[in-house]
Motif scaffolding. Structure first.
Motif, PDB file in Angstrom:
ATOM      1  N   GLY A 211     -75.510 -19.077   1.011  1.00 36.99           N
ATOM      2  CA  GLY A 211     -75.162 -20.474   0.763  1.00 36.99           C
ATOM      3  C   GLY A 211     -73.788 -20.645   0.153  1.00 36.99           C
ATOM      4  N   SER A 212     -73.421 -21.909  -0.103  1.00 33.45           N
ATOM      5  CA  SER A 212     -72.088 -22.199  -0.636  1.00 33.45           C
ATOM      6  C   SER A 212     -72.092 -23.119  -1.854  1.00 33.45           C
ATOM      7  CB  SER A 212     -71.218 -22.829   0.452  1.00 33.45           C
ATOM      8  OG  SER A 212     -71.800 -24.040   0.920  1.00 33.45           O
ATOM      9  N   ASP A 213     -73.224 -23.734  -2.187  1.00 34.29           N
ATOM     10  CA  ASP A 213     -73.282 -24.696  -3.288  1.00 34.29           C
ATOM     11  C   ASP A 213     -73.334 -23.952  -4.621  1.00 34.29           C
ATOM     12  OD1 ASP A 213     -73.800 -26.679  -5.141  1.00 34.29           O
ATOM     13  OD2 ASP A 213     -75.320 -27.684  -3.927  1.00 34.29           O
ATOM     14  N   GLU A 214     -72.198 -23.928  -5.342  1.00 36.94           N
ATOM     15  CA  GLU A 214     -72.119 -23.200  -6.607  1.00 36.94           C
ATOM     16  C   GLU A 214     -72.853 -23.915  -7.729  1.00 36.94           C
ATOM     17  OE1 GLU A 214     -67.992 -22.545  -7.325  1.00 36.94           O
ATOM     18  OE2 GLU A 214     -67.792 -21.101  -5.675  1.00 36.94           O
ATOM     19  N   LEU A 215     -72.971 -25.223  -7.655  1.00 35.14           N
ATOM     20  CA  LEU A 215     -73.694 -25.952  -8.690  1.00 35.14           C
ATOM     21  C   LEU A 215     -75.193 -25.682  -8.579  1.00 35.14           C
ATOM     22  CD1 LEU A 215     -71.824 -29.385  -8.695  1.00 35.14           C
ATOM     23  CD2 LEU A 215     -71.434 -27.384 -10.155  1.00 35.14           C
ATOM     24  N   GLU A 216     -75.665 -25.421  -7.377  1.00 33.63           N
ATOM     25  CA  GLU A 216     -77.069 -25.098  -7.152  1.00 33.63           C
ATOM     26  C   GLU A 216     -77.382 -23.673  -7.604  1.00 33.63           C
ATOM     27  OE1 GLU A 216     -80.165 -25.078  -3.363  1.00 33.63           O
ATOM     28  OE2 GLU A 216     -78.104 -24.386  -3.093  1.00 33.63           O
ATOM     29  N   MET A 217     -76.483 -22.733  -7.281  1.00 37.37           N
ATOM     30  CA  MET A 217     -76.641 -21.329  -7.662  1.00 37.37           C
ATOM     31  C   MET A 217     -75.290 -20.832  -8.186  1.00 37.37           C
ATOM     32  SD  MET A 217     -79.019 -19.790  -4.570  1.00 37.37           S
ATOM     33  CE  MET A 217     -79.469 -18.302  -5.492  1.00 37.37           C
ATOM     34  N   PRO A 218     -75.045 -20.957  -9.491  1.00 33.15           N
ATOM     35  CA  PRO A 218     -73.720 -20.627 -10.034  1.00 33.15           C
ATOM     36  C   PRO A 218     -73.273 -19.189  -9.822  1.00 33.15           C
ATOM     37  CG  PRO A 218     -74.904 -22.045 -11.561  1.00 33.15           C
ATOM     38  CD  PRO A 218     -75.875 -21.660 -10.492  1.00 33.15           C
ATOM     39  N   VAL A 219     -74.221 -18.266  -9.582  1.00 34.17           N
ATOM     40  CA  VAL A 219     -73.806 -16.891  -9.323  1.00 34.17           C
ATOM     41  C   VAL A 219     -72.929 -16.819  -8.073  1.00 34.17           C
ATOM     42  CG1 VAL A 219     -75.786 -16.211  -7.889  1.00 34.17           C
ATOM     43  CG2 VAL A 219     -74.644 -14.504  -9.340  1.00 34.17           C
ATOM     44  N   ARG A 220     -73.027 -17.803  -7.197  1.00 36.41           N
ATOM     45  CA  ARG A 220     -72.157 -17.838  -6.012  1.00 36.41           C
ATOM     46  C   ARG A 220     -70.680 -17.890  -6.405  1.00 36.41           C
ATOM     47  NH1 ARG A 220     -76.117 -22.146  -3.109  1.00 36.41           N
ATOM     48  NH2 ARG A 220     -77.305 -20.664  -1.822  1.00 36.41           N
ATOM     49  N   SER A 221     -70.383 -18.493  -7.541  1.00 33.51           N
ATOM     50  CA  SER A 221     -68.989 -18.584  -7.971  1.00 33.51           C
ATOM     51  C   SER A 221     -68.403 -17.208  -8.247  1.00 33.51           C
ATOM     52  CB  SER A 221     -68.868 -19.467  -9.224  1.00 33.51           C
ATOM     53  OG  SER A 221     -69.485 -18.845 -10.342  1.00 33.51           O
ATOM     54  N   ILE A 222     -69.254 -16.262  -8.630  1.00 30.27           N
ATOM     55  CA  ILE A 222     -68.825 -14.881  -8.851  1.00 30.27           C
ATOM     56  C   ILE A 222     -68.755 -14.126  -7.530  1.00 30.27           C
ATOM     57  CG2 ILE A 222     -69.382 -12.713 -10.011  1.00 30.27           C
ATOM     58  CD1 ILE A 222     -68.644 -14.957 -11.952  1.00 30.27           C
ATOM     59  N   LEU A 223     -69.785 -14.277  -6.721  1.00 30.26           N
ATOM     60  CA  LEU A 223     -69.891 -13.501  -5.486  1.00 30.26           C
ATOM     61  C   LEU A 223     -68.891 -13.933  -4.422  1.00 30.26           C
ATOM     62  CD1 LEU A 223     -73.790 -13.431  -5.219  1.00 30.26           C
ATOM     63  CD2 LEU A 223     -72.301 -11.528  -5.918  1.00 30.26           C
ATOM     64  N   LYS A 224     -68.483 -15.209  -4.443  1.00 28.77           N
ATOM     65  CA  LYS A 224     -67.681 -15.750  -3.350  1.00 28.77           C
ATOM     66  C   LYS A 224     -66.260 -16.132  -3.760  1.00 28.77           C
ATOM     67  CE  LYS A 224     -71.600 -17.541  -0.693  1.00 28.77           C
ATOM     68  NZ  LYS A 224     -71.204 -17.020   0.619  1.00 28.77           N
ATOM     69  N   GLN A 225     -65.832 -15.745  -4.960  1.00 28.33           N
ATOM     70  CA  GLN A 225     -64.532 -16.218  -5.436  1.00 28.33           C
ATOM     71  C   GLN A 225     -63.355 -15.565  -4.701  1.00 28.33           C
ATOM     72  OE1 GLN A 225     -63.016 -13.558  -7.206  1.00 28.33           O
ATOM     73  NE2 GLN A 225     -64.899 -12.382  -7.383  1.00 28.33           N
ATOM     74  N   GLY A 226     -63.513 -14.386  -4.151  1.00 24.82           N
ATOM     75  CA  GLY A 226     -62.471 -13.799  -3.308  1.00 24.82           C
ATOM     76  C   GLY A 226     -61.213 -13.358  -4.018  1.00 24.82           C
ATOM     77  N   LEU A 227     -61.227 -13.347  -5.342  1.00 20.23           N
ATOM     78  CA  LEU A 227     -60.040 -12.967  -6.101  1.00 20.23           C
ATOM     79  C   LEU A 227     -60.172 -11.589  -6.741  1.00 20.23           C
ATOM     80  CD1 LEU A 227     -59.418 -16.397  -7.869  1.00 20.23           C
ATOM     81  CD2 LEU A 227     -58.157 -15.462  -5.921  1.00 20.23           C
ATOM     82  N   LYS A 228     -61.357 -11.286  -7.215  1.00 19.00           N
ATOM     83  CA  LYS A 228     -61.616 -10.013  -7.876  1.00 19.00           C
ATOM     84  C   LYS A 228     -62.826  -9.344  -7.245  1.00 19.00           C
ATOM     85  CE  LYS A 228     -58.487  -9.971 -11.156  1.00 19.00           C
ATOM     86  NZ  LYS A 228     -58.818 -10.160 -12.582  1.00 19.00           N
ATOM     87  N   PRO A 229     -62.787  -8.026  -7.086  1.00 22.48           N
ATOM     88  CA  PRO A 229     -63.948  -7.324  -6.533  1.00 22.48           C
ATOM     89  C   PRO A 229     -65.133  -7.382  -7.495  1.00 22.48           C
ATOM     90  CG  PRO A 229     -62.290  -5.766  -7.295  1.00 22.48           C
ATOM     91  CD  PRO A 229     -61.663  -7.122  -7.381  1.00 22.48           C
ATOM     92  N   VAL A 230     -66.315  -7.465  -6.926  1.00 18.31           N
ATOM     93  CA  VAL A 230     -67.562  -7.498  -7.685  1.00 18.31           C
ATOM     94  C   VAL A 230     -68.447  -6.363  -7.179  1.00 18.31           C
ATOM     95  CG1 VAL A 230     -69.615  -8.853  -8.273  1.00 18.31           C
ATOM     96  CG2 VAL A 230     -67.410  -9.999  -7.945  1.00 18.31           C
ATOM     97  N   THR A 231     -69.000  -5.592  -8.086  1.00 18.27           N
ATOM     98  CA  THR A 231     -69.942  -4.538  -7.716  1.00 18.27           C
ATOM     99  C   THR A 231     -71.339  -4.983  -8.121  1.00 18.27           C
ATOM    100  OG1 THR A 231     -68.239  -2.872  -8.140  1.00 18.27           O
ATOM    101  CG2 THR A 231     -70.491  -2.097  -7.873  1.00 18.27           C
ATOM    102  N   VAL A 232     -72.254  -4.977  -7.183  1.00 18.31           N
ATOM    103  CA  VAL A 232     -73.648  -5.365  -7.431  1.00 18.31           C
ATOM    104  C   VAL A 232     -74.490  -4.096  -7.519  1.00 18.31           C
ATOM    105  CG1 VAL A 232     -75.659  -6.643  -6.562  1.00 18.31           C
ATOM    106  CG2 VAL A 232     -73.340  -7.548  -6.227  1.00 18.31           C
ATOM    107  N   TYR A 233     -75.180  -3.945  -8.646  1.00 24.10           N
ATOM    108  CA  TYR A 233     -76.062  -2.806  -8.886  1.00 24.10           C
ATOM    109  C   TYR A 233     -77.507  -3.311  -8.789  1.00 24.10           C
ATOM    110  CZ  TYR A 233     -71.942  -0.459 -10.828  1.00 24.10           C
ATOM    111  OH  TYR A 233     -70.688   0.090 -11.009  1.00 24.10           O
ATOM    112  N   TRP A 234     -78.309  -2.610  -7.993  1.00 28.21           N
ATOM    113  CA  TRP A 234     -79.703  -3.026  -7.846  1.00 28.21           C
ATOM    114  C   TRP A 234     -80.616  -1.811  -7.731  1.00 28.21           C
ATOM    115  CZ3 TRP A 234     -83.319  -2.025  -3.984  1.00 28.21           C
ATOM    116  CH2 TRP A 234     -84.524  -2.736  -4.079  1.00 28.21           C
ATOM    117  N   ALA A 235     -81.808  -1.954  -8.272  1.00 23.81           N
ATOM    118  CA  ALA A 235     -82.882  -0.985  -8.083  1.00 23.81           C
ATOM    119  C   ALA A 235     -84.200  -1.753  -8.093  1.00 23.81           C
ATOM    120  CB  ALA A 235     -82.872   0.093  -9.171  1.00 23.81           C
ATOM    121  N   PRO A 236     -85.259  -1.218  -7.495  1.00 27.40           N
ATOM    122  CA  PRO A 236     -86.540  -1.907  -7.474  1.00 27.40           C
ATOM    123  C   PRO A 236     -87.100  -2.175  -8.882  1.00 27.40           C
ATOM    124  CG  PRO A 236     -86.528  -0.060  -5.937  1.00 27.40           C
ATOM    125  CD  PRO A 236     -85.300   0.053  -6.762  1.00 27.40           C
TER     126      PRO A 236
END
Length: 236
Positions: A211-236
């Motif tokens: 999605g694209s609505d940052e007000l709905e899901m503010p984490v999008r502002s981090i994931l989609k900002q395109g200025l700085k690399p973001v590393t996502v760490y995940w485990a079950p």
């Protein structure tokens, strides 16, 4: 500019993230003689902080600073300040300088200027910023449709800190009043790390990417900002 580091179990995730944070902090010290480590609260990063606290880093040269805080005294339940003191600023890391966000002011809005001044004195770029994500798509204290959110998500803002009032349904307990670093502040970190665990958070993360609505899901502002690399760490 999102890199995914997915692990089969949380033990390997903790080891990898602790190693990556330590390396980034050591690089900052090598280049500038000091480093800044922006940290979030929550149960997910707890074992990472505990592991880092035992690393033989030059902790007196690493300033630890909060990403966000509930507007409560550090003696109160839910204080990120107390959480970091108890889980990171122990063992080898006990001598690290620490910067919190809670001021003596009655409200977060009244404390905003003081937080801005203190954080403005930190050397930049920040070296590492560890973020989490809620099942509602919030990160830091950037809660969906919260009061103050739109201003806090302005990537061109000169404000580092913003008072946020979350809706009651979005937070645990009654701590709706928060202080958070802004998107503009987070983007001044060289190394942004988003830590999530479990299948539900993975689903939310993937929804945020679509999605694209940052007000709905503010984490999008981090994931989609395109200025700085973001590393996502995940485990079950």
């Amino acid at each position: 500019m999102v890199e995914e580091k997915f692990y089969p179990d949380r033990e390997r995730l903790v080891l990898a993230l602790a190693n990556d944070c330590a390396s980034a902090l050591q690089l900052g010290i090598k280049e500038r003689g000091q480093a800044t480590f922006l940290v979030s609260g929550g149960s997910t990063p707890k074992p990472v902080y505990q592991a880092l606290s035992k690393r033989p880093l030059p902790w007196t040269q690493i300033t630890v600073a909060l990403v966000d805080e509930r507007w409560v005294d550090k003696t109160a339940s839910g204080s990120n300040h107390a959480f970091i003191e108890d889980n990171l600023l122990q063992n080898n890391a006990s001598g690290a300088p620490f910067l919190g966000l809670k001021t003596p002011h009655a409200t977060a809005a009244e404390g905003e200027a003081d937080c801005q001044q203190v954080y403005g004195e930190l050397p930049r770029p920040f070296d590492v910023c560890v973020l989490g994500m809620g099942s509602d798509g919030h990160t830091a204290s950037l809660f969906p449709h919260s009061r103050g959110l739109q201003e806090a998500l302005d990537p061109q803002s000169d404000q580092l800190c913003r008072a946020i009032t979350a809706q009651q349904s979005e937070v645990t307990g009654s701590h709706t009043e928060r202080m958070t670093l802004t998107l503009a502040a987070i983007l001044q970190a060289r190394d942004i790390k988003l830590l999530i665990t479990g299948e539900e958070k993975l689903r939310v993360y993937r929804e945020a990417l679509l999605g694209s609505d940052e007000l709905e899901m503010p984490v999008r502002s981090i994931l989609k900002q395109g200025l700085k690399p973001v590393t996502v760490y995940w485990a079950p």
